[in-house]
Write a protein that holds these residues in place. Structure first.
Motif, PDB file in Angstrom:
ATOM      1  N   LYS A 414       5.512  19.564 -33.834  1.00 46.51           N
ATOM      2  CA  LYS A 414       5.007  20.288 -33.777  1.00 46.51           C
ATOM      3  C   LYS A 414       3.636  21.109 -33.861  1.00 46.51           C
ATOM      4  O   LYS A 414       3.077  20.507 -35.016  1.00 46.51           O
ATOM      5  N   GLY A 415       2.896  21.851 -33.500  1.00 49.90           N
ATOM      6  CA  GLY A 415       1.775  22.521 -33.625  1.00 49.90           C
ATOM      7  C   GLY A 415       1.295  23.596 -34.505  1.00 49.90           C
ATOM      8  O   GLY A 415       2.223  23.258 -35.188  1.00 49.90           O
ATOM      9  N   VAL A 416       1.376  24.149 -33.887  1.00 52.34           N
ATOM     10  CA  VAL A 416       1.162  25.616 -34.063  1.00 52.34           C
ATOM     11  C   VAL A 416       2.675  26.098 -33.773  1.00 52.34           C
ATOM     12  O   VAL A 416       3.086  26.178 -33.158  1.00 52.34           O
ATOM     13  N   ALA A 417       3.031  27.641 -34.751  1.00 53.52           N
ATOM     14  CA  ALA A 417       3.855  27.802 -34.844  1.00 53.52           C
ATOM     15  C   ALA A 417       5.002  28.335 -33.845  1.00 53.52           C
ATOM     16  O   ALA A 417       6.254  28.434 -33.612  1.00 53.52           O
ATOM     17  N   ASN A 418       3.800  28.772 -32.937  1.00 51.94           N
ATOM     18  CA  ASN A 418       4.392  29.337 -31.974  1.00 51.94           C
ATOM     19  C   ASN A 418       4.785  28.609 -30.919  1.00 51.94           C
ATOM     20  O   ASN A 418       4.732  29.028 -29.619  1.00 51.94           O
ATOM     21  N   VAL A 419       4.129  27.769 -30.796  1.00 44.86           N
ATOM     22  CA  VAL A 419       4.520  27.118 -29.644  1.00 44.86           C
ATOM     23  C   VAL A 419       5.705  25.739 -29.509  1.00 44.86           C
ATOM     24  O   VAL A 419       5.864  25.037 -30.828  1.00 44.86           O
ATOM     25  N   PRO A 420       6.346  25.789 -28.909  1.00 41.41           N
ATOM     26  CA  PRO A 420       7.398  24.669 -28.714  1.00 41.41           C
ATOM     27  C   PRO A 420       7.378  23.535 -28.569  1.00 41.41           C
ATOM     28  O   PRO A 420       6.082  23.388 -28.185  1.00 41.41           O
ATOM     29  N   THR A 421       7.442  22.516 -29.072  1.00 36.39           N
ATOM     30  CA  THR A 421       7.643  21.568 -28.761  1.00 36.39           C
ATOM     31  C   THR A 421       7.096  20.250 -27.932  1.00 36.39           C
ATOM     32  O   THR A 421       6.338  19.526 -27.475  1.00 36.39           O
ATOM     33  N   GLU A 422       8.275  21.022 -26.586  1.00 41.86           N
ATOM     34  CA  GLU A 422       8.953  20.687 -25.655  1.00 41.86           C
ATOM     35  C   GLU A 422       6.722  20.857 -25.189  1.00 41.86           C
ATOM     36  O   GLU A 422       6.551  19.747 -24.370  1.00 41.86           O
ATOM     37  N   GLU A 423       6.475  21.768 -25.126  1.00 42.26           N
ATOM     38  CA  GLU A 423       5.584  22.348 -24.411  1.00 42.26           C
ATOM     39  C   GLU A 423       4.358  22.314 -24.444  1.00 42.26           C
ATOM     40  O   GLU A 423       3.905  21.321 -24.256  1.00 42.26           O
ATOM     41  N   ARG A 424       3.753  21.762 -25.796  1.00 49.63           N
ATOM     42  CA  ARG A 424       2.740  20.465 -26.436  1.00 49.63           C
ATOM     43  C   ARG A 424       3.246  19.142 -25.766  1.00 49.63           C
ATOM     44  O   ARG A 424       1.813  18.855 -25.122  1.00 49.63           O
ATOM     45  N   MET A 425       4.040  17.993 -25.622  1.00 48.41           N
ATOM     46  CA  MET A 425       4.602  17.193 -25.453  1.00 48.41           C
ATOM     47  C   MET A 425       4.328  17.466 -23.595  1.00 48.41           C
ATOM     48  O   MET A 425       3.937  16.452 -23.361  1.00 48.41           O
ATOM     49  N   ARG A 426       4.469  17.916 -23.041  1.00 51.44           N
ATOM     50  CA  ARG A 426       4.302  17.926 -21.477  1.00 51.44           C
ATOM     51  C   ARG A 426       2.491  18.079 -21.587  1.00 51.44           C
ATOM     52  O   ARG A 426       2.477  17.755 -20.580  1.00 51.44           O
TER      53      ARG A 426
END
Lengths: 487, 88
Positions: A414-426
């Motif tokens: 997880k990065g910042v709280a308001n971004v889903p982990t999957e979005e960061r991974m993509r």
């Protein structure tokens, strides 16, 4: 004009012989390895029907007066040349990849110009054949694979000197109804999902190389044509899922193939050069100019995607406002726009050839491409710097799908709280895809390796004038202007 | 080479921002080869455009935009002359 779906459907009617990793591909439109490349090419068709893009995606044929896809157009003005590179940037942005169709566009324009010059000298009728062929391509809205690079064998030897005479494509038989050709072309972008292959010679030829001075077109599934689809870094991730690909829909680079011509028959109306060895260099040079023009368009479009990915990863990591990150993003934009300037400049400085078709400024087109052998490495380095080491260490999509590990990945990546982990991974996978894989060597060698551009740059520059300028300023040669103002 | 009438021909140079060859060579060849023609930078019955590169920023009835041998310069110029003005 076909749309994207119609293009994909049209491929299913062809039966090209294509091998990949020890198996035969039955349908390039449907095989998971080739389908993403098909999708990228399909956007060249689809966007031509979109009123938001049709101004750059379409043109009016000077041969028929009909509206055509710009990828089949013979450039009639410098405005056409500018629109061509605008189209390249647009498609780079929409695919984040290579959409492959430019090679054929450049090949038909090069052969259009050179065939005219050949006819002027030898009173042949190649140009009329080319015009008819272009009309056919325009009417059917075909995708043409331009095939120039021979496999070359011993690079220190000319074609006719090779131990194996087939290491450059050559004419092995001339018949009343056509010619028979043999040899192979390497690194051919979009070959497996094209309708046609347009073959050009790869280098300057001497009289003894006459049989190798040959240009012709055949359908991709002509008898005797075989293709071996090339491997890319991480290509089989396509078989494992979506996220790990980074760009699952459109893949990376063009999907290149080795094309083998095993005694392929070509009827005369599809032969555009046959033995005129003294025009081989001209054809190569013109094709190279067209193709080098593109790279400040398509690669910059892809860079737009990479810049967006890097900036988005920085947001996911909570560092988007950090001054060094802002500086790096700005630097990436600067580098990309520098290349864009080059493509625009060589287009605006284009000129009319005796055939009536326009071509870009040769010096500036080569400068464009030489910058692309360098600057994408720097903007990729900056993207990797911003995105962090996780682009090379992140757990796989399968571990993310596994219920035993998914929650752990969700929690700890997880990065910042308001971004889903999957979005960061993509986004991280997209940075990996665009900055690590086949993208960079393609920047280096596509449309010719750096030394090829340097040769052209020196040849097209006026070094003697520059030396004279220096000697005038240094007081070695007389300065007429200075004498006029100071006596 | 003979002619019965004297022609005024305009020479127009491009701006010369980055010529790929010495443009003046073309003018010198024309002046040396055709003494019976009055070359001027102001007026003429037609214009010889001398461009330093293929961009060809200036136009004219006879256009040069690349380095040519003296023979080719003359051939190009004479072919226009013979077609439109005088027999050489």
């Amino acid at each position: 004009m076909m749309n994207g779906r119609e293009y994909i459907e049209s491929l299913r009617k062809y039966r090209p012989v294509v091998y990949f990793m020890g198996r035969k591909i039955q349908s390039v439109a449907d095989d998971p390895v080739t389908a993403p490349h098909v999708n990228a090419a399909a956007l060249t068709y689809e966007l031509a029907h979109d009123p938001r893009y049709e101004d750059v995606m379409t043109a009016t044929s000077h041969l028929t007066g009909e509206k055509i896809n710009r990828f089949t157009h013979i450039h009639q003005s410098t405005e056409d040349l500018v629109k061509k590179v605008r189209m390249m940037r647009l498609l780079g942005q929409k695919t984040g990849s290579c959409f492959q169709r430019c090679v054929g566009l450049d090949a038909i324009n090069a052969v259009y110009i050179t065939s005219y010059d050949v006819d002027e000298k030898y009173k042949t009728d190649y140009h009329e054949r080319v015009r008819e062929y272009v009309k056919y391509v325009q009417k059917k809205d075909l995708m043409v694979a331009g095939a120039m690079t021979d496999v070359k064998g011993d690079r220190s030897l000319r074609p006719h000197e090779q131990a194996d005479k087939d290491l450059y494509v050559r004419v092995v038989e001339k018949r009343e109804d056509g010619i028979v050709v043999r040899g192979a072309k390497a690194h051919i972008t979009g070959a497996v999902n094209s309708h046609e292959i347009l073959v050009l010679p790869t280098r300057a030829m001497s009289e003894k190389d006459k049989d190798y001075a040959v240009a012709f077109a055949v359908p991709v599934d002509a008898e005797g044509v075989k293709m071996i689809f090339g491997r890319q870094t991480n290509d089989t991730r396509r078989l494992d899922g979506e996220i790990d690909c980074g760009n699952a829909k459109y893949a990376t680079v063009g999907g290149e193939a080795l094309i083998i011509f095993e005694d392929v028959f070509v009827p005369w109306d599809r032969v555009f050069m046959c033995g005129e060895y003294d025009f081989s260099a001209e054809l190569v040079e013109i094709f190279a100019t067209f193709h080098r023009q593109n790279y400040g368009g398509c690669k910059v479009g892809v860079a737009d995607v990479l810049i967006g990915a890097a900036a988005s990863v920085a947001e996911c990591n909570g560092v988007a406002e950090a001054s060094h990150v802002v500086d790096k993003i700005t630097e990436m934009i600067h580098l990309a726009e520098t290349c864009w300037c080059c493509s625009l400049a060589c287009s605006y400085e284009g000129f009319k050839t005796p055939s009536g078709a326009y071509m870009p400024n040769q010096l500036l087109a080569n400068v464009t491409k030489l910058n692309i052998t360098r600057l994408p490495y720097e903007w990729s380095r900056l993207a990797q710097d911003i995105a962090g080491g996780i682009i090379a260490t992140m757990p796989s999509e399968k571990d993310y799908a596994n219920p035993e590990t998914r929650k752990l990945i969700e929690k700890y990546l997880k990065g910042v709280a308001n971004v889903p982990t999957e979005e960061r991974m993509r986004l991280i996978r997209l940075v990996e895809n665009l900055s690590i894989g086949a993208e960079l060597p393609e920047s280096m060698h596509g449309a010719g390796s750096p030394q090829a551009q340097k040769i052209m740059i020196l040849r097209r520059s006026n070094l003697e004038m520059k030396k004279e300028l220096a000697k005038i300023i240094a007081g070695i040669l007389p300065d007429d202007n200075y004498r006029k103002i100071r006596g | 080479m003979t002619t019965t009438e004297k022609l005024e021909v305009r020479i127009k140079y491009c701006g010369g921002c980055n010529p790929y060859f010495k443009r003046e060579n073309i003018e010198e060849t024309l002046r040396a080869s055709y003494k019976f023609i009055n070359f001027s930078f102001e007026d003429g019955v037609f214009t010889v455009a001398i461009n330093g590169c293929t961009t060809s920023c200036v136009s004219g009835e006879v256009v040069f935009n690349s380095m040519e041998s003296e023979e080719r310069i003359r051939k190009k110029f004479e072919s226009f002359l013979e077609k439109h003005f005088i027999k050489i």
